[in-house]
Design a protein around this motif. Structure first.
Motif, PDB file in Angstrom:
ATOM      1  N   ARG A  95       0.839  -1.189   0.000  1.00 23.14           N
ATOM      2  CA  ARG A  95       0.000   0.000   0.000  1.00 23.14           C
ATOM      3  C   ARG A  95       0.880   1.248   0.000  1.00 23.14           C
ATOM      4  O   ARG A  95       1.773   1.383   0.828  1.00 23.14           O
ATOM      5  CB  ARG A  95      -0.937   0.019   1.210  1.00 23.14           C
ATOM      6  CG  ARG A  95      -1.925   1.180   1.131  1.00 23.14           C
ATOM      7  CD  ARG A  95      -2.962   1.122   2.218  1.00 23.14           C
ATOM      8  NE  ARG A  95      -3.879   2.252   2.081  1.00 23.14           N
ATOM      9  CZ  ARG A  95      -4.778   2.584   2.983  1.00 23.14           C
ATOM     10  NH1 ARG A  95      -4.902   1.870   4.075  1.00 23.14           N
ATOM     11  NH2 ARG A  95      -5.567   3.619   2.781  1.00 23.14           N
ATOM     12  N   TYR A 145       2.712   3.583   2.826  1.00 24.03           N
ATOM     13  CA  TYR A 145       1.629   4.026   3.715  1.00 24.03           C
ATOM     14  C   TYR A 145       1.971   3.746   5.176  1.00 24.03           C
ATOM     15  O   TYR A 145       1.790   4.601   6.050  1.00 24.03           O
ATOM     16  CB  TYR A 145       0.344   3.316   3.314  1.00 24.03           C
ATOM     17  CG  TYR A 145      -0.828   3.572   4.238  1.00 24.03           C
ATOM     18  CD1 TYR A 145      -1.550   4.753   4.156  1.00 24.03           C
ATOM     19  CD2 TYR A 145      -1.203   2.625   5.195  1.00 24.03           C
ATOM     20  CE1 TYR A 145      -2.631   4.985   4.998  1.00 24.03           C
ATOM     21  CE2 TYR A 145      -2.281   2.848   6.036  1.00 24.03           C
ATOM     22  CZ  TYR A 145      -2.990   4.027   5.928  1.00 24.03           C
ATOM     23  OH  TYR A 145      -4.055   4.262   6.768  1.00 24.03           O
ATOM     24  N   ARG A 159      -1.142   8.960   9.085  1.00 27.28           N
ATOM     25  CA  ARG A 159      -2.051   8.029   8.401  1.00 27.28           C
ATOM     26  C   ARG A 159      -3.495   8.463   8.577  1.00 27.28           C
ATOM     27  O   ARG A 159      -4.303   8.377   7.644  1.00 27.28           O
ATOM     28  CB  ARG A 159      -1.854   6.599   8.935  1.00 27.28           C
ATOM     29  CG  ARG A 159      -0.574   5.944   8.481  1.00 27.28           C
ATOM     30  CD  ARG A 159      -0.660   4.432   8.548  1.00 27.28           C
ATOM     31  NE  ARG A 159      -0.898   3.941   9.894  1.00 27.28           N
ATOM     32  CZ  ARG A 159       0.049   3.632  10.767  1.00 27.28           C
ATOM     33  NH1 ARG A 159       1.324   3.793  10.423  1.00 27.28           N
ATOM     34  NH2 ARG A 159      -0.246   3.185  11.958  1.00 27.28           N
ATOM     35  N   HIS A 160      -3.831   8.942   9.784  1.00 25.69           N
ATOM     36  CA  HIS A 160      -5.197   9.398  10.035  1.00 25.69           C
ATOM     37  C   HIS A 160      -5.528  10.595   9.140  1.00 25.69           C
ATOM     38  O   HIS A 160      -6.608  10.643   8.528  1.00 25.69           O
ATOM     39  CB  HIS A 160      -5.358   9.792  11.507  1.00 25.69           C
ATOM     40  CG  HIS A 160      -6.702  10.363  11.823  1.00 25.69           C
ATOM     41  ND1 HIS A 160      -7.845   9.600  11.891  1.00 25.69           N
ATOM     42  CD2 HIS A 160      -7.094  11.659  12.076  1.00 25.69           C
ATOM     43  CE1 HIS A 160      -8.884  10.380  12.171  1.00 25.69           C
ATOM     44  NE2 HIS A 160      -8.448  11.635  12.287  1.00 25.69           N
ATOM     45  N   TYR A 219      -4.158  11.369   6.311  1.00 25.11           N
ATOM     46  CA  TYR A 219      -4.212  10.894   4.931  1.00 25.11           C
ATOM     47  C   TYR A 219      -5.545  10.199   4.650  1.00 25.11           C
ATOM     48  O   TYR A 219      -6.198  10.453   3.625  1.00 25.11           O
ATOM     49  CB  TYR A 219      -3.054   9.926   4.691  1.00 25.11           C
ATOM     50  CG  TYR A 219      -3.066   9.242   3.342  1.00 25.11           C
ATOM     51  CD1 TYR A 219      -2.810   9.963   2.177  1.00 25.11           C
ATOM     52  CD2 TYR A 219      -3.309   7.875   3.240  1.00 25.11           C
ATOM     53  CE1 TYR A 219      -2.806   9.329   0.939  1.00 25.11           C
ATOM     54  CE2 TYR A 219      -3.306   7.240   2.016  1.00 25.11           C
ATOM     55  CZ  TYR A 219      -3.050   7.969   0.864  1.00 25.11           C
ATOM     56  OH  TYR A 219      -3.048   7.343  -0.356  1.00 25.11           O
ATOM     57  N   ASP A 220      -5.982   9.332   5.562  1.00 28.50           N
ATOM     58  CA  ASP A 220      -7.259   8.648   5.379  1.00 28.50           C
ATOM     59  C   ASP A 220      -8.421   9.634   5.340  1.00 28.50           C
ATOM     60  O   ASP A 220      -9.369   9.475   4.560  1.00 28.50           O
ATOM     61  CB  ASP A 220      -7.483   7.634   6.511  1.00 28.50           C
ATOM     62  CG  ASP A 220      -6.513   6.455   6.431  1.00 28.50           C
ATOM     63  OD1 ASP A 220      -5.968   6.223   5.329  1.00 28.50           O
ATOM     64  OD2 ASP A 220      -6.289   5.797   7.465  1.00 28.50           O
ATOM     65  N   GLU A 221      -8.357  10.675   6.196  1.00 26.20           N
ATOM     66  CA  GLU A 221      -9.402  11.700   6.182  1.00 26.20           C
ATOM     67  C   GLU A 221      -9.403  12.450   4.858  1.00 26.20           C
ATOM     68  O   GLU A 221     -10.451  12.829   4.341  1.00 26.20           O
ATOM     69  CB  GLU A 221      -9.192  12.686   7.337  1.00 26.20           C
ATOM     70  CG  GLU A 221      -9.504  12.106   8.709  1.00 26.20           C
ATOM     71  CD  GLU A 221     -10.963  11.687   8.818  1.00 26.20           C
ATOM     72  OE1 GLU A 221     -11.843  12.543   8.553  1.00 26.20           O
ATOM     73  OE2 GLU A 221     -11.233  10.519   9.151  1.00 26.20           O
ATOM     74  N   ASN A 280     -11.154  10.277   2.340  1.00 27.13           N
ATOM     75  CA  ASN A 280     -12.592  10.278   2.615  1.00 27.13           C
ATOM     76  C   ASN A 280     -13.240  11.570   2.158  1.00 27.13           C
ATOM     77  O   ASN A 280     -14.338  11.567   1.587  1.00 27.13           O
ATOM     78  CB  ASN A 280     -12.850  10.078   4.115  1.00 27.13           C
ATOM     79  CG  ASN A 280     -12.549   8.662   4.572  1.00 27.13           C
ATOM     80  OD1 ASN A 280     -12.579   7.733   3.766  1.00 27.13           O
ATOM     81  ND2 ASN A 280     -12.236   8.490   5.841  1.00 27.13           N
TER      82      ASN A 280
END
Length: 311
Positions: free
Chosen positions: A7, A215, A223-224, A226-228, A231
């Motif tokens: 990833r 990742y 990481r949080h 990036y994920d947000e 989204n």
């Protein structure tokens, strides 16, 4: 552990945070080398107003402004959501870059060529390809030949084509790529679209990306964030797509109703217009509720700041 290693951080995130670091230049150099079909080396990342969010100059947003080994300037911009007047903004950004890099009173001979690369993740318009290239060439209307200009360079008169001076534009329509990646360019576009990189890749820049853009090498906080980011992109695109479909549906329905009552052509036209307007208002309300700044909502929908503030 195989899943963790496979990833990678998507390019649109990396370009804003990681690819400005000289240690990571090889990733961006790989993309440019593949795109230009010429070995490209970045000398430095240039700072400008384009890297800042300035309310009075909102159109000149560039993710990376670089200078290659020839002294030419390269603008790289990633756009995730639809924006009105997108082509006009590209033109404005290039024109401003040219003037930024020549001092008052300096010879026009010092103007550097500019390359504009736009990586877009939305439906820009009609077209069957995922990569488009625009270049200034002056062609004889009757003779069909290309104009050459005589120019002075290092105390010698040399022929030069306008395309050697005028800007070049590349538009990568990421979502239009639906092929099995076989060439280095296809591997790069596949990575831009999916964030996936083949373990055995030989494409310039992608092997470096596999090492530097893992990742799971990010901190939990990174990481949080990036994920947000991912989204938020999905939500915004979903909101825009939904609003577009709702607007079209309302436009068709009202167009049919008004067409029967007052004439089909006039009713269709008014219905489409009203449906489109209501769809934009619905989009703006949803983006506003998500906390998007009014300036960005204005760019995405075409509504004025005042109209958005009144929603």
């Amino acid at each position: 552990m195989g899943e963790l290693k496979d990833r990678y951080i998507r390019f649109d995130w990396a370009i804003k945070r990681m690819l400005r670091d000289k240690a990571n230049f090889a990733v961006l150099e790989g993309l440019l080398t593949v795109l230009f079909e010429d070995k490209t080396q970045i000398v430095e990342i240039l700072e400008s107003e384009g890297n800042q969010l300035v309310e009075t100059d909102k159109f000149n947003r560039v993710d990376i402004k670089a200078k290659n080994s020839k002294g030419e300037i390269i603008l790289v911009e990633v756009q995730n959501t639809r924006e009105v007047y997108y082509l006009e903004r590209i033109l404005y950004g290039v024109a401003k870059t040219i003037t930024e890099h020549i001092s008052l009173g300096e010879s026009y001979g010092n103007i550097k060529k500019v390359y504009s690369i736009s990586i877009v993740y939305f439906d820009l318009g009609k077209g069957n390809d995922y990569l488009y290239h625009g270049q200034n060439r002056f062609i004889g209307v009757h003779a069909d030949d290309e104009l050459q200009i005589t120019t002075k360079q290092e105390d010698a008169l040399l022929p030069k084509y306008p395309r050697e001076i005028f800007p070049e534009y590349y538009i990568i329509r990421v979502n239009e790529f639906n092929k099995v990646a076989k060439t280095p360019l296809e591997e790069w576009v596949n990575y831009l679209k999916t964030g996936e990189i083949e373990p055995e890749t030989k494409a310039p820049g992608l092997s470096e990306a596999r090492e530097k853009l893992k990742y799971y090498s990010m901190t939990p906080g990174e990481r949080h964030a990036y994920d947000e980011h991912l989204n938020a992109i999905m939500i915004q695109n979903d909101v825009l797509s939904t609003a577009k479909m709702e607007g079209l549906a309302e436009g068709r329905a009202e167009g049919r109703a008004e067409g029967r009552a007052e004439g089909r052509a006039e009713g269709l036209e008014e219905g489409w217009a009203k449906g489109k307007a209501e769809g934009l208002l619905s989009t703006a309300r949803k983006l506003k509720s998500m906390g998007m700044p009014p300036e960005d909502i204005s760019l995405a929908t075409g509504l004025t700041i005042e109209e958005i503030q009144e929603l």
